[in-house]
Design an enzyme around this catalytic site. Structure first.
Site, PDB file in Angstrom:
ATOM      1  N   TYR A  18       0.835  -1.177   0.009  1.00 49.13           N
ATOM      2  CA  TYR A  18       0.135   0.004   0.035  1.00 49.13           C
ATOM      3  C   TYR A  18       0.631   1.114  -0.101  1.00 49.13           C
ATOM      4  CZ  TYR A  18      -3.852   3.100   1.167  1.00 49.13           C
ATOM      5  OH  TYR A  18      -4.827   3.990   1.258  1.00 49.13           O
ATOM      6  N   HIS A  22       1.601   4.245  -3.060  1.00 54.48           N
ATOM      7  CA  HIS A  22       1.080   5.626  -2.822  1.00 54.48           C
ATOM      8  C   HIS A  22       2.317   6.367  -2.909  1.00 54.48           C
ATOM      9  CE1 HIS A  22      -2.762   4.234  -1.684  1.00 54.48           C
ATOM     10  NE2 HIS A  22      -3.248   5.501  -1.636  1.00 54.48           N
ATOM     11  N   TYR A  41      -4.109  15.623   1.687  1.00 58.91           N
ATOM     12  CA  TYR A  41      -4.484  14.343   1.785  1.00 58.91           C
ATOM     13  C   TYR A  41      -3.601  13.548   2.521  1.00 58.91           C
ATOM     14  CZ  TYR A  41      -6.970  10.384  -0.079  1.00 58.91           C
ATOM     15  OH  TYR A  41      -7.912   9.031  -0.162  1.00 58.91           O
ATOM     16  N   TRP A  76      -7.151   3.197 -10.875  1.00 56.06           N
ATOM     17  CA  TRP A  76      -6.596   3.115  -9.453  1.00 56.06           C
ATOM     18  C   TRP A  76      -7.175   2.308  -8.417  1.00 56.06           C
ATOM     19  CZ3 TRP A  76      -2.043   4.599  -7.499  1.00 56.06           C
ATOM     20  CH2 TRP A  76      -2.069   4.502  -6.169  1.00 56.06           C
ATOM     21  N   TRP A  77      -8.567   2.333  -8.508  1.00 57.87           N
ATOM     22  CA  TRP A  77      -9.326   1.254  -7.742  1.00 57.87           C
ATOM     23  C   TRP A  77      -9.093  -0.254  -8.258  1.00 57.87           C
ATOM     24  CZ3 TRP A  77     -14.805   3.514  -7.974  1.00 57.87           C
ATOM     25  CH2 TRP A  77     -14.917   4.811  -7.264  1.00 57.87           C
TER      26      TRP A  77
END
Length: 104
Positions: A18, A22, A41, A76-77
């Site tokens: 993860y 990112h 964010y 992206w999902w």
């Protein structure tokens, strides 16, 4: 400027994947977020429960969760679906959180 917070769930043992994904956030996704008023964010992890806590500042109406119809977001999902809990359309299972305290 509004602050939005929500939580998501990471699959066990997927913290490093993860983080790496990112760390290499696609430039077109980053630009899309900024163009839609999303700034500052941050995503944090509770390693005990694999719960992700996200916080973002948004200007205008809505945040990243309101970009579901964008093709970059859908890609992206799909890219992230193997390492976190997702809905049938591969969007992350995301639970909005209510702010109960803020100190400026």
């Amino acid at each position: 400027m509004e602050r939005l917070a929500f939580k998501m769930k990471l699959n066990k043992g997927q913290k490093q994947a993860y983080k790496e994904r990112h760390d290499q956030l696609w430039p077109e996704l980053k630009q899309l977020l900024k163009d839609n008023g999303v700034s500052e964010y941050s995503i944090f992890i509770d390693e005990e429960t694999n719960t992700l806590f996200a916080l973002q500042k948004v200007s205008g109406h809505g945040g990243s969760q309101d970009l579901a119809n964008n093709e970059i977001v859908k890609k992206w999902w799909d890219f992230m679906a193997d390492i976190m809990q997702v809905n049938p359309d591969n969007s992350p299972v995301s639970i909005p959180l209510e702010e109960v305290f803020y100190l400026e």
